[in-house]
Design an enzyme around this catalytic site. Structure first.
Site, PDB file in Angstrom:
ATOM      1  N   LYS A   1      12.500 -19.010 -25.549  1.00 27.16           N
ATOM      2  CA  LYS A   1      13.508 -17.945 -25.605  1.00 27.16           C
ATOM      3  C   LYS A   1      13.525 -17.095 -24.338  1.00 27.16           C
ATOM      4  O   LYS A   1      14.205 -16.070 -24.291  1.00 27.16           O
ATOM      5  CB  LYS A   1      13.253 -17.054 -26.825  1.00 27.16           C
ATOM      6  CG  LYS A   1      13.287 -17.801 -28.156  1.00 27.16           C
ATOM      7  CD  LYS A   1      12.968 -16.878 -29.317  1.00 27.16           C
ATOM      8  CE  LYS A   1      12.843 -17.647 -30.624  1.00 27.16           C
ATOM      9  NZ  LYS A   1      12.514 -16.769 -31.773  1.00 27.16           N
TER      10      LYS A   1
ATOM     11  N   ARG B   1      18.825  -2.065 -28.558  1.00 28.25           N
ATOM     12  CA  ARG B   1      17.592  -1.774 -29.290  1.00 28.25           C
ATOM     13  C   ARG B   1      16.353  -1.789 -28.394  1.00 28.25           C
ATOM     14  O   ARG B   1      15.253  -1.467 -28.841  1.00 28.25           O
ATOM     15  CB  ARG B   1      17.443  -2.768 -30.444  1.00 28.25           C
ATOM     16  CG  ARG B   1      18.624  -2.686 -31.413  1.00 28.25           C
ATOM     17  CD  ARG B   1      18.528  -3.685 -32.532  1.00 28.25           C
ATOM     18  NE  ARG B   1      17.440  -3.373 -33.455  1.00 28.25           N
ATOM     19  CZ  ARG B   1      17.145  -4.113 -34.519  1.00 28.25           C
ATOM     20  NH1 ARG B   1      17.837  -5.210 -34.786  1.00 28.25           N
ATOM     21  NH2 ARG B   1      16.156  -3.760 -35.313  1.00 28.25           N
TER      22      ARG B   1
ATOM     23  N   HIS C   1      23.539   1.668 -22.810  1.00 26.66           N
ATOM     24  CA  HIS C   1      22.581   0.586 -23.033  1.00 26.66           C
ATOM     25  C   HIS C   1      22.639  -0.492 -21.946  1.00 26.66           C
ATOM     26  O   HIS C   1      22.019  -1.542 -22.112  1.00 26.66           O
ATOM     27  CB  HIS C   1      22.750  -0.067 -24.406  1.00 26.66           C
ATOM     28  CG  HIS C   1      22.757   0.896 -25.545  1.00 26.66           C
ATOM     29  ND1 HIS C   1      21.732   1.785 -25.763  1.00 26.66           N
ATOM     30  CD2 HIS C   1      23.681   1.112 -26.526  1.00 26.66           C
ATOM     31  CE1 HIS C   1      22.016   2.519 -26.839  1.00 26.66           C
ATOM     32  NE2 HIS C   1      23.187   2.134 -27.313  1.00 26.66           N
TER      33      HIS C   1
ATOM     34  N   ARG D   1       9.739 -13.319 -43.285  1.00 22.19           N
ATOM     35  CA  ARG D   1      11.089 -13.654 -42.861  1.00 22.19           C
ATOM     36  C   ARG D   1      11.900 -14.215 -44.016  1.00 22.19           C
ATOM     37  O   ARG D   1      11.386 -14.978 -44.844  1.00 22.19           O
ATOM     38  CB  ARG D   1      11.059 -14.685 -41.723  1.00 22.19           C
ATOM     39  CG  ARG D   1      10.179 -14.314 -40.552  1.00 22.19           C
ATOM     40  CD  ARG D   1      10.619 -13.012 -39.884  1.00 22.19           C
ATOM     41  NE  ARG D   1      11.962 -13.102 -39.348  1.00 22.19           N
ATOM     42  CZ  ARG D   1      12.262 -13.610 -38.151  1.00 22.19           C
ATOM     43  NH1 ARG D   1      11.276 -14.078 -37.371  1.00 22.19           N
ATOM     44  NH2 ARG D   1      13.500 -13.643 -37.717  1.00 22.19           N
TER      45      ARG D   1
ATOM     46  N   PRO E   1      18.430 -13.370 -30.633  1.00 25.86           N
ATOM     47  CA  PRO E   1      18.823 -14.593 -29.947  1.00 25.86           C
ATOM     48  C   PRO E   1      17.684 -15.605 -29.934  1.00 25.86           C
ATOM     49  O   PRO E   1      16.541 -15.271 -29.618  1.00 25.86           O
ATOM     50  CB  PRO E   1      19.155 -14.098 -28.534  1.00 25.86           C
ATOM     51  CG  PRO E   1      19.540 -12.664 -28.721  1.00 25.86           C
ATOM     52  CD  PRO E   1      18.650 -12.168 -29.823  1.00 25.86           C
ATOM     53  N   GLU E   2      18.010 -16.845 -30.305  1.00 25.81           N
ATOM     54  CA  GLU E   2      17.023 -17.917 -30.339  1.00 25.81           C
ATOM     55  C   GLU E   2      17.332 -18.902 -29.217  1.00 25.81           C
ATOM     56  O   GLU E   2      18.135 -18.604 -28.330  1.00 25.81           O
ATOM     57  CB  GLU E   2      17.021 -18.568 -31.718  1.00 25.81           C
ATOM     58  CG  GLU E   2      16.687 -17.575 -32.828  1.00 25.81           C
ATOM     59  CD  GLU E   2      16.656 -18.199 -34.223  1.00 25.81           C
ATOM     60  OE1 GLU E   2      16.542 -19.432 -34.330  1.00 25.81           O
ATOM     61  OE2 GLU E   2      16.759 -17.438 -35.206  1.00 25.81           O
TER      62      GLU E   2
ATOM     63  N   ARG F   1      -3.562 -28.483 -42.251  1.00 23.00           N
ATOM     64  CA  ARG F   1      -3.155 -27.080 -42.213  1.00 23.00           C
ATOM     65  C   ARG F   1      -2.383 -26.724 -43.478  1.00 23.00           C
ATOM     66  O   ARG F   1      -1.503 -27.460 -43.920  1.00 23.00           O
ATOM     67  CB  ARG F   1      -2.303 -26.799 -40.975  1.00 23.00           C
ATOM     68  CG  ARG F   1      -3.057 -27.034 -39.663  1.00 23.00           C
ATOM     69  CD  ARG F   1      -2.342 -26.411 -38.500  1.00 23.00           C
ATOM     70  NE  ARG F   1      -2.253 -24.949 -38.635  1.00 23.00           N
ATOM     71  CZ  ARG F   1      -1.657 -24.163 -37.742  1.00 23.00           C
ATOM     72  NH1 ARG F   1      -1.112 -24.694 -36.651  1.00 23.00           N
ATOM     73  NH2 ARG F   1      -1.605 -22.863 -37.928  1.00 23.00           N
TER      74      ARG F   1
END
EC number: 3.2.2.23
Length: 270
Positions: A58, A110, A91, A260, A2-3, A151
């Site tokens: 988050k 998880r 869970h 990613r 989840p973001e 950068r």
């Protein structure tokens, strides 16, 4: 995982049911989350009123009269407002018990999430060094341009750095860079101010659309009402490697950046 949009959808879903209510305690069935649940959580929250529910990146923050409960959904967590007598499922690790037989139930298969008690949330190590909110006033083109100067880090990794800006995870970084026409591999220091202006607008547009559509359900995320998020139907690049670009028709390319999955159009993103 989840973001920002998924956490904001969660906040919007549970806040009307819980804000202003008094807590009666907590039930911790399994404290072994990514960060262990406080042994004395029930004692700390008992008798306190929930004043506000806010989001920082988050993290979901439940502000009580004295202290704050921090919740992170991890990879697979979600929250439901239920009667205290609702059957417990596998869970279901933590219940926050509220007056009138309500509970906020944390479900996390998880166990990468967190439910923590914070005496001083704003100065806690998890929160005090976070960057600005992407939907707030501080986050702007000039800010990104200055933070990115000289950068060499890929702009996608730069955008996902919570010290730069919070809450922009892998899904929405992919989508925002596509919408802005920026190659995710391009060094952050080699992006001109006008292109950062496009990126800021893209980030805001993508996040706002995702929130409006209930977030993105790919596997584990569900809304507090048990429904799915529908922004996955609007994804332009994420999860579409090899499929045609929605703008030009060229096959979308896949590469790994910072470990990613990264999907982009080599024709539309420069």
């Amino acid at each position: 995982m989840p973001e920002l949009p998924e956490v904001e959808v969660t906040r919007l879903g549970i806040a009307p049911h819980l804000r202003g209510r008094r807590l009666e305690g907590a039930v911790v069935r399994d404290s072994r989350l990514r960060l262990p649940v406080n042994d004395d959580l029930a004692a700390r929250v008992s008798g306190q009123r929930l004043l506000n529910l806010r989001r920082r990146g988050k993290y979901l923050l439940l502000d009580l009269e004295r202290g704050t409960i921090l919740i992170h959904l991890g990879m697979s967590g979600h929250l439901r407002v239920l009667p205290q007598s609702a059957p417990v499922q596998k869970h279901d690790h933590v219940d926050l018990l509220f007056a009138d037989d309500l509970c906020l139930r944390f479900h996390d298969p998880r166990r990468f999430g967190a439910v923590l008690w914070l005496d001083d949330a704003d100065h806690h190590p998890l929160l005090q060094h976070l960057g600005p909110e992407p939907l707030g006033d501080v986050f702007g083109a000039e800010y990104l341009y200055q933070r990115g100067r000289n950068r060499q880090i890929p702009v996608k990794s730069f955008l996902m750095d919570a010290h730069i800006v919070v809450g922009v995870g892998n899904i929405y970084a992919n989508e925002s860079l596509f919408a802005a026409g920026i190659d995710p591999r391009r060094p952050a220091g080699r992006i001109a101010l006008p292109r950062y202006m496009k990126l800021v607008q893209a980030v805001r547009t993508v996040l706002e659309a995702a929130i409006a559509q209930g977030g993105t359900t790919l596997r584990d995320f569900t809304r507090p009402d048990g429904g799915n998020g529908y922004f996955r139907l609007s994804l332009a690049v994420y999860g579409r490697e090899g499929e045609p670009c929605t703008h030009c028709g060229a096959p979308l390319q896949g590469v790994r950046i910072g470990g990613r999955a990264t999907i982009y159009c080599s024709q539309c993103q420069r």
